[in-house]
Design an enzyme around this catalytic site. Structure first.
Site, PDB file in Angstrom:
ATOM      1  N   ASP A  35      60.431  82.410 -23.569  1.00  0.00           N
ATOM      2  CA  ASP A  35      59.617  81.270 -23.991  1.00  0.00           C
ATOM      3  C   ASP A  35      58.432  81.094 -23.048  1.00  0.00           C
ATOM      4  O   ASP A  35      57.321  80.777 -23.474  1.00  0.00           O
ATOM      5  CB  ASP A  35      60.451  79.984 -23.982  1.00  0.00           C
ATOM      6  CG  ASP A  35      61.493  79.996 -25.089  1.00  0.00           C
ATOM      7  OD1 ASP A  35      61.540  80.998 -25.837  1.00  0.00           O
ATOM      8  OD2 ASP A  35      62.262  79.020 -25.185  1.00  0.00           O
ATOM      9  N   ALA A  36      58.684  81.313 -21.754  1.00  0.00           N
ATOM     10  CA  ALA A  36      57.622  81.116 -20.763  1.00  0.00           C
ATOM     11  C   ALA A  36      56.487  82.125 -20.985  1.00  0.00           C
ATOM     12  O   ALA A  36      55.304  81.770 -20.916  1.00  0.00           O
ATOM     13  CB  ALA A  36      58.186  81.259 -19.363  1.00  0.00           C
ATOM     14  N   GLU A  37      56.872  83.362 -21.278  1.00  0.00           N
ATOM     15  CA  GLU A  37      55.834  84.371 -21.530  1.00  0.00           C
ATOM     16  C   GLU A  37      55.038  84.030 -22.784  1.00  0.00           C
ATOM     17  O   GLU A  37      53.820  84.204 -22.843  1.00  0.00           O
ATOM     18  CB  GLU A  37      56.474  85.763 -21.672  1.00  0.00           C
ATOM     19  CG  GLU A  37      56.962  86.326 -20.342  1.00  0.00           C
ATOM     20  CD  GLU A  37      57.859  87.536 -20.532  1.00  0.00           C
ATOM     21  OE1 GLU A  37      57.495  88.616 -20.045  1.00  0.00           O
ATOM     22  OE2 GLU A  37      58.924  87.402 -21.174  1.00  0.00           O
ATOM     23  N   LYS A  48      71.386  80.916 -51.500  1.00  0.00           N
ATOM     24  CA  LYS A  48      70.724  79.708 -52.003  1.00  0.00           C
ATOM     25  C   LYS A  48      70.663  78.699 -50.864  1.00  0.00           C
ATOM     26  O   LYS A  48      71.664  78.069 -50.511  1.00  0.00           O
ATOM     27  CB  LYS A  48      71.481  79.133 -53.194  1.00  0.00           C
ATOM     28  CG  LYS A  48      70.773  77.973 -53.852  1.00  0.00           C
ATOM     29  CD  LYS A  48      71.454  77.619 -55.155  1.00  0.00           C
ATOM     30  CE  LYS A  48      70.752  76.505 -55.907  1.00  0.00           C
ATOM     31  NZ  LYS A  48      70.260  75.404 -55.127  1.00  0.00           N
ATOM     32  N   LYS A  64      69.207  86.875 -59.577  1.00  0.00           N
ATOM     33  CA  LYS A  64      67.966  87.083 -60.324  1.00  0.00           C
ATOM     34  C   LYS A  64      67.930  88.489 -60.908  1.00  0.00           C
ATOM     35  O   LYS A  64      68.279  89.455 -60.213  1.00  0.00           O
ATOM     36  CB  LYS A  64      66.756  86.919 -59.394  1.00  0.00           C
ATOM     37  CG  LYS A  64      66.716  85.592 -58.673  1.00  0.00           C
ATOM     38  CD  LYS A  64      65.618  85.551 -57.626  1.00  0.00           C
ATOM     39  CE  LYS A  64      65.603  84.168 -56.963  1.00  0.00           C
ATOM     40  NZ  LYS A  64      64.596  84.052 -55.913  1.00  0.00           N
ATOM     41  N   CYS A  83      87.178  41.890 -32.293  1.00  0.00           N
ATOM     42  CA  CYS A  83      86.728  43.171 -31.753  1.00  0.00           C
ATOM     43  C   CYS A  83      87.876  43.780 -30.946  1.00  0.00           C
ATOM     44  O   CYS A  83      88.407  43.130 -30.051  1.00  0.00           O
ATOM     45  CB  CYS A  83      85.514  42.970 -30.851  1.00  0.00           C
ATOM     46  SG  CYS A  83      85.073  44.460 -29.940  1.00  0.00           S
ATOM     47  N   CYS A 107      80.053  43.184 -24.661  1.00  0.00           N
ATOM     48  CA  CYS A 107      81.229  43.936 -25.105  1.00  0.00           C
ATOM     49  C   CYS A 107      81.190  45.323 -24.461  1.00  0.00           C
ATOM     50  O   CYS A 107      80.193  46.040 -24.578  1.00  0.00           O
ATOM     51  CB  CYS A 107      81.215  44.067 -26.623  1.00  0.00           C
ATOM     52  SG  CYS A 107      82.452  45.226 -27.231  1.00  0.00           S
TER      53      CYS A 107
HETATM   54  S1  IVH Z   1      64.367  80.870 -57.015  1.00  0.00           S
HETATM   55  C1  IVH Z   1      62.558  79.579 -61.067  1.00  0.00           C
HETATM   56  N1  IVH Z   1      65.639  81.513 -54.783  1.00  0.00           N
HETATM   57  O1  IVH Z   1      67.321  76.200 -55.480  1.00  0.00           O
HETATM   58  C2  IVH Z   1      63.373  79.975 -59.904  1.00  0.00           C
HETATM   59  N2  IVH Z   1      65.538  79.230 -55.397  1.00  0.00           N
HETATM   60  O2  IVH Z   1      68.651  75.038 -57.810  1.00  0.00           O
HETATM   61  C3  IVH Z   1      62.961  79.300 -58.671  1.00  0.00           C
HETATM   62  N3  IVH Z   1      66.588  77.702 -53.801  1.00  0.00           N
HETATM   63  O3  IVH Z   1      64.442  74.772 -56.912  1.00  0.00           O
HETATM   64  C4  IVH Z   1      63.939  79.276 -57.609  1.00  0.00           C
HETATM   65  N4  IVH Z   1      67.215  79.224 -52.352  1.00  0.00           N
HETATM   66  O4  IVH Z   1      64.568  74.949 -54.329  1.00  0.00           O
HETATM   67  C5  IVH Z   1      65.261  80.514 -55.606  1.00  0.00           C
HETATM   68  N5  IVH Z   1      66.686  82.196 -52.812  1.00  0.00           N
HETATM   69  C6  IVH Z   1      66.307  81.224 -53.634  1.00  0.00           C
HETATM   70  C7  IVH Z   1      66.600  79.868 -53.367  1.00  0.00           C
HETATM   71  C8  IVH Z   1      66.200  78.897 -54.291  1.00  0.00           C
HETATM   72  C9  IVH Z   1      67.195  77.938 -52.636  1.00  0.00           C
HETATM   73  C10 IVH Z   1      66.425  76.365 -54.414  1.00  0.00           C
HETATM   74  C11 IVH Z   1      65.061  76.090 -54.962  1.00  0.00           C
HETATM   75  C12 IVH Z   1      65.278  75.789 -56.427  1.00  0.00           C
HETATM   76  C13 IVH Z   1      66.719  75.370 -56.430  1.00  0.00           C
HETATM   77  C14 IVH Z   1      67.339  75.530 -57.805  1.00  0.00           C
END
Ligand code: IVH
Length: 620
Positions: free
Chosen positions: A37-39, A122, A296, A414, A437
């Site tokens: 951190d110092a560097e 998530k 996804k 109390c 107290c």
């Molecule tokens: S994709 C249209 N990826 O979860 C798709 N969302 O429950 C957009 N979230 O509104 C979201 N981690 O705020 C995506 N790896 C991730 C995520 C993520 C958290 C949240 C995000 C979203 C909500 C939906």
């Protein structure tokens, strides 16, 4: 200045900036710092000095410029060019299989088609849209209702994992991701809120939302927000070079954007289910909270075919982890008395294993909640752990004996000082009103001495207990009159530790106004509010003289905090305490900033500009 020295300075500044960004990325994105951190501070100091000497070299995306101006009042809102949708949830393996079957049907594929999914953690935070133009971060907008969000650019800029400039040339682009508080920062924020007698945030998402919406970017900076990015919003003509979501994540990484590293490519839905199971068990190894897995479809062309409903894209789903619950016996209901006399009940439980820890205590909020849920001593209860540090009691399992057990009642006295507890009819909180107290004094001292307040190391529970029981300390100011000999006589102390403690107490006198304001525990005044007040008024005397209106206009203060500060300062007992602290030599002033020394010509004035400015956008 000669041309060559200017050129040398520019070269050095550029080199420092790219070095600093590299170290920020290593530290905040990858958790693998290469320098101390110092560097790192030394590099920042060198760049600041260089920029001070050559102001023409300062650019908005320089790392020294993260904390910039602040909006005068609230935030502007802006419409999202592409709405920020939400995700449909799946709560079980079968619901994930159903999602897969639905996707296949919509794509005219057999239901056992081998689709590739990207699984990402998530993160329990809030989503943000970041716009980069010519590679420079120009705008940050919260999700809001999905159509419109709040423009929080100056706050987004202080999130160190977010690059102010992309590492590689990029088309104008919007990058979306999640802003969140790592668990440690979340717990710290909640401890601080409890110290200020404010309800703790239920989960890191609410805490992050609270932090990103603070009006003063300097305070946001202190919160320790982080971000991960997960989406490049395609612009027309763009994404030609990206065929898959995996490509997009790699591009984000190349641009220097933080991408949560545990994402995985899963061939088929069974691999997705295995990934979800794995992270359900391993989530505790992470430094931040997750509430599930986002699944996804990898192929961007297939995504386009699927499209979206009004609310959700059809190509993704959010697998939510089941909330972890356990059953155990409620041995008894006890109460704690806080610094301001607030009495809070808590459950003493037969110890039980719950999501990675043994739980022996749980919160019960207040008397009304206990009555509403009909929780009685001796009941078998269900407890649940969400984002919070201490689990909560959900309710009793109604067995045959439940009805025969007496209903719980708040004690009338109390338990620590036996004085009669009080509760105005319209309130739900019982209080011990005895300022002497021992429980109140003890809690108050522990807070006063805590690391983020006066930071008196060695003044822990054992010492405080003895100081209070022996009557050596009745208020904060008494600490400054302790004598080494008396301290040395405490259990497990001795001459050397006593001398050390006295020295640390002495040193704490120079901690400054912000820490004192936080430490003396004014209701609703957390660390952020305390620094804001200290910065705005500069001294305790100026603060004492401030009206409610003057207090309210301080950013991040507002009417509730202002009223509470005024009420505190209007009580003669508190004024006496402050005088005692001053007489003991405690510094009750804040370091003067350049701003505060200048005559405050514009202080307290609201200025409205109409029309446009030739060189500035509305947001700037
Ligand atoms: S994709 C249209 N990826 O979860 C798709 N969302 O429950 C957009 N979230 O509104 C979201 N981690 O705020 C995506 N790896 C991730 C995520 C993520 C958290 C949240 C995000 C979203 C909500 C939906």
């Amino acid at each position: 200045m000669t041309t060559s020295s200017a050129a040398t300075a520019k070269k050095r500044a550029d080199a420092l900036r790219s070095d600093i960004r590299r170290h920020e990325e290593l530290y905040y994105v990858y958790d693998t710092p290469e320098i101390s951190d110092a560097e790192f501070d030394a590099l920042m100091r060198e760049l600041s000095a260089l920029e001070a000497a050559h102001p023409e070299l300062v650019t908005p995306e320089s790392p020294t410029q993260r904390v910039g101006g602040r909006p005068a009042d609230g935030f502007d809102t802006a419409e999202h060019v592409v709405p920020m949708l939400s995700l449909e949830n799946a709560y079980s393996a079968d619901e994930l299989r159903e999602f897969h079957a639905r996707t296949c049907r919509a794509l005219d594929l057999p239901e056992d088609a081998a689709l590739t999914y990207i699984c990402e953690l998530k993160i329990d935070g809030l989503s943000i849209a970041l716009t980069y133009e010519r590679g420079v971060l120009v705008r940050g907008v919260t999700r809001g209702d999905g159509e419109r969000g709040e423009v929080v650019t100056s706050n987004a800029r202080v999130i160190r994992s977010i690059p102010l400039r992309l590492k590689k040339p990029a088309p104008p682009v919007e990058i979306r991701g999640e802003v969140f508080l790592p668990r440690r920062e979340f717990e710290r924020m909640n401890e601080e809120r409890e110290a200020a007698e404010e309800a703790p945030f239920a989960n890191p998402r609410n805490a992050a939302a609270g932090a990103i919406r603070m009006l003063d970017a300097r305070l946001v900076d202190k919160r320790g927000l982080r971000a991960y990015t997960y989406q490049i919003v395609p612009r027309e003509g763009d994404h030609a070079d990206r065929e898959s979501h995996a490509d997009a994540l790699k591009t984000l990484t190349e641009w220097g954007c933080p991408v949560e590293p545990h994402w995985a490519e899963c061939a088929g839905i069974e691999a997705v289910i295995a990934y979800c199971d794995r992270w359900h068990t391993e989530r505790k190894t992470l430094a931040f909270d997750i509430d599930g897995v986002v699944v996804k479809l990898n192929d961007l062309a297939l995504r386009e075919k699927l499209g979206a409903t009004a609310k959700f894209p059809r190509w993704a789903t959010a697998y939510k982890f089941p909330t972890e619950q356990a059953r155990t016996r409620l041995v008894k209901i006890d109460v704690n008395v806080g610094r301001t006399g607030r009495v809070t009940p808590f459950a003493v439980l037969e110890p039980v294993w719950l999501s990675g820890t043994t739980v022996g205590m749980a919160t019960l909020h207040n008397e009304q909640e206990i009555a509403r849920r009909d929780i009685r001593e001796g009941d078998t209860v269900i407890i649940e752990k969400g984002g919070e540090i201490i689990p909560k009691v959900i309710g009793p399992v109604l067995d045959e004996e439940h009805a025969a057990r007496p209903k719980w009642q708040m004690p009338r006295q109390c338990p620590f000082c036996q004085s009669v507890l009080a509760k105005p009819d319209e309130e739900v909180i019982w209080r011990c009103e005895n300022v002497s107290c021992p429980a109140r004094i003890r809690r108050g001292l522990l807070h006063f001495a805590s690391r983020r307040a006066l930071d008196i190391e060695g003044l822990g529970e054992a010492v405080v207990d003895q100081l209070v029981t022996k009557g050596l300390v009745r208020d904060y100011a008494d600490l400054y009159h302790l004598e080494a000999d008396a301290v040395a006589e405490l259990d497990r102390m001795g001459k050397k530790s006593a001398a050390n403690l006295i020295e640390r107490i002495e040193k704490s006198k120079s901690a400054g106004l912000a820490r004192v304001l936080y430490g003396i525990g004014i209701r609703h005044v957390g660390e952020g509010g305390a620094s804001a007040l200290a910065r705005a008024f500069g001294s305790m005397d100026a603060l004492k003289a401030a009206s409610q209106d003057q207090l309210e206009v301080v950013p991040d203060v507002g009417p509730v905090v202002a009223a509470s500060v005024r009420e505190f300062l209007d009580q003669p007992r508190n004024v006496e305490l402050l005088n005692k602290l001053a007489a003991a030599g405690v510094n009750l002033t804040a370091p003067m900033t350049a701003l505060a020394i200048e005559p405050q010509t514009l202080a307290g004035k609201t200025i409205v500009l109409t029309g446009t400015l030739p060189t500035m956008t509305r947001e700037a």
